[in-house]
Scaffold this active site. Structure first.
Site, mmCIF file in Angstrom:
data_model
loop_
_atom_site.group_PDB
_atom_site.id
_atom_site.type_symbol
_atom_site.label_atom_id
_atom_site.label_comp_id
_atom_site.label_asym_id
_atom_site.label_seq_id
_atom_site.Cartn_x
_atom_site.Cartn_y
_atom_site.Cartn_z
ATOM 1 N N ASP A 146 0.852 -1.187 0.000
ATOM 2 C CA ASP A 146 0.000 0.000 0.000
ATOM 3 C C ASP A 146 0.887 1.236 0.000
ATOM 4 O OD1 ASP A 146 -2.375 -1.505 0.173
ATOM 5 O OD2 ASP A 146 -2.191 -1.645 2.345
ATOM 6 N N ASP A 166 -7.158 -1.536 -4.158
ATOM 7 C CA ASP A 166 -8.185 -1.220 -3.171
ATOM 8 C C ASP A 166 -9.177 -0.201 -3.722
ATOM 9 O OD1 ASP A 166 -6.920 -2.893 -1.334
ATOM 10 O OD2 ASP A 166 -5.685 -1.260 -0.544
#
Length: 203
Positions: A146, A166
């Site tokens: 991330d 995401d």
């Protein structure tokens, strides 16, 4: 001549899965590029009071859109990291299920198919990290990379770090939710008409 067959043609299916491949490629490229870039020694990172180092992309004064390297062994927000085999197994099943849904989706359901393509792309992007990135010796699968971080320094608050995959999953889920709410509203509006029709027939 326009085909009246509601089933998707081979060309349409190919375009659908090409979109998925393109989004997965974008996710994997962005992860690799940002991790390599921010991992270099010539990038100036700002450290907050909690020791997190960020690169301020937008809003340098308040730092509302930043990049921060993070590796997530769990699902969204780090949940279920204690059940790695179940988590990865569910991701694999979800990918297979979505592939079947997209294959069977008929023509004329553009928003529905778009939502499925987004969710599948995100699921594949994160699953790639689980299955093909090296493990750290503690977790049996690779961690999901991330890097997008929405951070408001003034209030010392940030949204959990996420990635392109995401984002695809979230947008796809919102489209599915809005679509289901729209169908429910249409059904509720149609019920009075059916009832009035029944009353006229009875009269």
């Amino acid at each position: 001549m326009t085909s009246t067959d509601p089933r998707p043609s081979f060309g349409l299916l190919a375009r659908r899965y090409l979109i998925v491949l393109g989004l997965v490629a974008l996710d994997l490229w962005s992860k690799a590029a940002v991790f390599a870039w921010l991992g270099g020694a010539d990038v100036e990172l700002l450290r907050d009071d909690h020791g997190h180092e960020r690169y301020h992309v937008l809003g340098e004064a308040v730092g509302w859109f930043t990049f921060m390297l993070s590796e997530n062994p769990g699902a969204a927000f780090g949940q279920f990291s204690g059940f790695p085999h179940a988590l990865v197994g569910l991701r694999v099943l979800a990918v297979l299920f979505l592939i079947v849904l997209i294959f069977r989706a008929r023509r004329g359901h553009g928003w529905y198919v778009t939502a499925l393509l987004l969710v599948l792309s995100g699921a594949l992007g994160n699953l790639y990290d689980n299955l093909f990135l090296p493990t750290d010796g503690v977790h049996p699968y690779g961690k999901v990379r991330d890097f997008i971080d929405v951070y408001f320094a003034r209030w010392d608050w940030h949204f959990p770090t996420f990635n392109v995959a995401d984002s695809c999953i979230t947008v796809g889920a919102v489209i599915l939710l809005l679509g289901s709410l729209g169908k429910e509203q249409e059904a509720e509006e149609a019920e009075p008409e059916v009832e009035r029709g029944g009353e006229r027939g009875a009269a």
